[in-house]
Design a protein around this motif. Structure first.
Motif, PDB file in Angstrom:
ATOM      1  N   ILE A 104     -99.149  26.300  23.926  1.00  0.00           N
ATOM      2  CA  ILE A 104     -99.886  26.518  25.166  1.00  0.00           C
ATOM      3  C   ILE A 104    -101.094  27.362  24.797  1.00  0.00           C
ATOM      4  N   ALA A 121     -88.422  28.180  32.452  1.00  0.00           N
ATOM      5  CA  ALA A 121     -87.953  26.950  31.813  1.00  0.00           C
ATOM      6  C   ALA A 121     -86.920  27.213  30.728  1.00  0.00           C
ATOM      7  N   LEU A 127     -92.674  21.556  29.302  1.00  0.00           N
ATOM      8  CA  LEU A 127     -91.568  22.337  28.763  1.00  0.00           C
ATOM      9  C   LEU A 127     -90.214  21.664  28.940  1.00  0.00           C
ATOM     10  N   GLN A 142     -89.736  29.758  21.973  1.00  0.00           N
ATOM     11  CA  GLN A 142     -89.730  28.411  21.401  1.00  0.00           C
ATOM     12  C   GLN A 142     -91.110  27.768  21.404  1.00  0.00           C
ATOM     13  N   VAL A 143     -91.948  28.121  22.372  1.00  0.00           N
ATOM     14  CA  VAL A 143     -93.289  27.537  22.505  1.00  0.00           C
ATOM     15  C   VAL A 143     -94.306  28.664  22.475  1.00  0.00           C
ATOM     16  N   THR A 148     -93.705  31.313  33.439  1.00  0.00           N
ATOM     17  CA  THR A 148     -93.301  29.911  33.557  1.00  0.00           C
ATOM     18  C   THR A 148     -92.438  29.474  32.379  1.00  0.00           C
ATOM     19  N   VAL A 149     -92.817  29.880  31.180  1.00  0.00           N
ATOM     20  CA  VAL A 149     -92.010  29.546  29.999  1.00  0.00           C
ATOM     21  C   VAL A 149     -90.610  30.138  30.143  1.00  0.00           C
ATOM     22  N   ARG A 203     -87.512  28.657  27.811  1.00  0.00           N
ATOM     23  CA  ARG A 203     -88.087  28.295  26.517  1.00  0.00           C
ATOM     24  C   ARG A 203     -88.789  29.465  25.817  1.00  0.00           C
ATOM     25  N   LEU A 237     -93.677  20.032  23.110  1.00  0.00           N
ATOM     26  CA  LEU A 237     -94.770  20.953  23.432  1.00  0.00           C
ATOM     27  C   LEU A 237     -94.932  21.947  22.292  1.00  0.00           C
ATOM     28  N   LEU A 262     -97.075  23.059  33.245  1.00  0.00           N
ATOM     29  CA  LEU A 262     -96.375  23.583  32.073  1.00  0.00           C
ATOM     30  C   LEU A 262     -94.890  23.234  32.133  1.00  0.00           C
ATOM     31  N   LEU A 263     -94.299  23.292  33.323  1.00  0.00           N
ATOM     32  CA  LEU A 263     -92.886  22.935  33.446  1.00  0.00           C
ATOM     33  C   LEU A 263     -92.642  21.495  33.003  1.00  0.00           C
TER      34      LEU A 263
END
Length: 318
Positions: A33, A56, A23, A61-62, A52-53, A58, A30, A19-20
């Motif tokens: 998810i 990063a 991202l 945003q995702v 994890t998001v 983020r 991306l 994922l990183l």
């Protein structure tokens, strides 16, 4: 132009690092998810994804979309003996972010339609969500640009049974549907021989990552420890990083140094061979491209460079 990307994941350990890649790599757009039942408990996987998001930088945003909580017809089988909780005991901060109300399968179908012929889906868990999308939307298969699947073994050496790799074994019926669906471009990143030849991080590599002493490198070492301990205990030379490799290949195919077309079939009935992947090298009706070797040093250097970065929000999250 950035590549429209969707990662379908059962987030634990290397899934987090994958994922990183999606991202943080500027080549990736991306879009989503999507979560599928796999490595660890479903709610834990969701927490791992949001953690994890956040690392990063983020969050918000995702979107994270919740998908199938069970395989199509079989009971779920975890890999918690391999990964623990998947993040080395780290707890997701109470950040207020929640999963999207849109189901993962519907998000897949919508994004494939909105980015027809361009969307790259990277499936690094069991293929349940993808099989459901195939069954739900007759146009889904033709709308997807490329499908990258981490799963299977070319020479039939398994990591959950002697004959089967975990992602395929957990839901072989879903894998059979996906590989038989007629996607125009399916790229397979196998556990054996590819991952355990070219995508292992031995103790020396882990030490180099630890020496970076960044929030992301500290996260990597901690989340990876259980997998490293398991993999080395069963005779591998280090921890395997097939999921990160799969996402990077979706962004940079030049990492591949050898690949071959095959007819891939999945065994769904065998008592001893459930989930085995049969790669027919002599078929005239090929349905996948298997990556056979990659530049392992270049892959590690990429991961080292990514983990050396410090996303702004990551400083307070690690």
């Amino acid at each position: 132009m950035p590549i429209p990307l969707l990662i379908d994941t059962d987030t634990a350990a290397d899934d987090c690092f994958a994922l990183l890649v999606g991202l943080l790599d500027p080549r990736a757009d991306l879009l989503a998810i999507t979560m599928v039942a796999g490595n660890v408990g479903f709610d834990q996987q969701v927490d791992n994804a949001f953690l994890t998001v956040g690392l990063a930088g983020r969050l918000g945003q995702v979107p994270v979309h919740l998908g199938a909580r069970d395989p199509l017809v079989r009971p779920w089988l975890s890999a918690e003996d391999v990964h623990g909780d998947g993040v080395g005991g780290l707890k997701r901060p109470d950040d207020g972010h929640e999963a999207s109300a849109e189901h993962a399968v519907d998000a897949m179908i919508r994004l494939a339609r909105e980015h027809k012929g361009e969307l790259r889906i990277v499936a690094i868990g069991p293929l349940t969500n993808l099989a459901l999308a195939v069954q739900k939307d007759p146009e889904f298969v033709s709308n997807v640009g490329s499908l990258f699947v981490m799963g299977g073994s070319i020479n039939a050496r398994g990591n959950i049974t002697p004959a089967a790799e975990y992602n395929i074994y957990v839901d072989p019926e879903a894998a059979d549907i996906v590989f038989s669906a007629g996607f125009s471009d399916v790229v397979v990143i196998s556990w054996d021989p590819l991952t355990i030849t070219d995508a292992l991080f031995d103790q020396g590599r882990i030490d180099r990552i630890a020496a970076l002493d960044t929030p992301l490198s500290r996260f990597f070492v901690r989340a990876n420890q259980a997998t490293f301990d398991f993999d080395t205990a069963v005779g591998l030379a280090g921890s395997s990083h097939c999921d990160s490799l799969s996402v990077l290949l979706a962004l940079d195919r030049s990492l591949s140094t050898a690949e071959r077309r095959y007819r891939l079939e999945v065994e769904t009935q065998g008592t001893l061979t459930r989930g085995a992947t049969v790669f027919d090298w002599a078929s005239d009706d090929n349905n996948v491209t298997a990556i056979e070797t990659v530049d392992g040093e270049r892959f590690f250097d990429y991961m080292l460079g990514m983990l050396a970065t410090t996303p702004v929000i990551a400083q307070s999250a690690a």
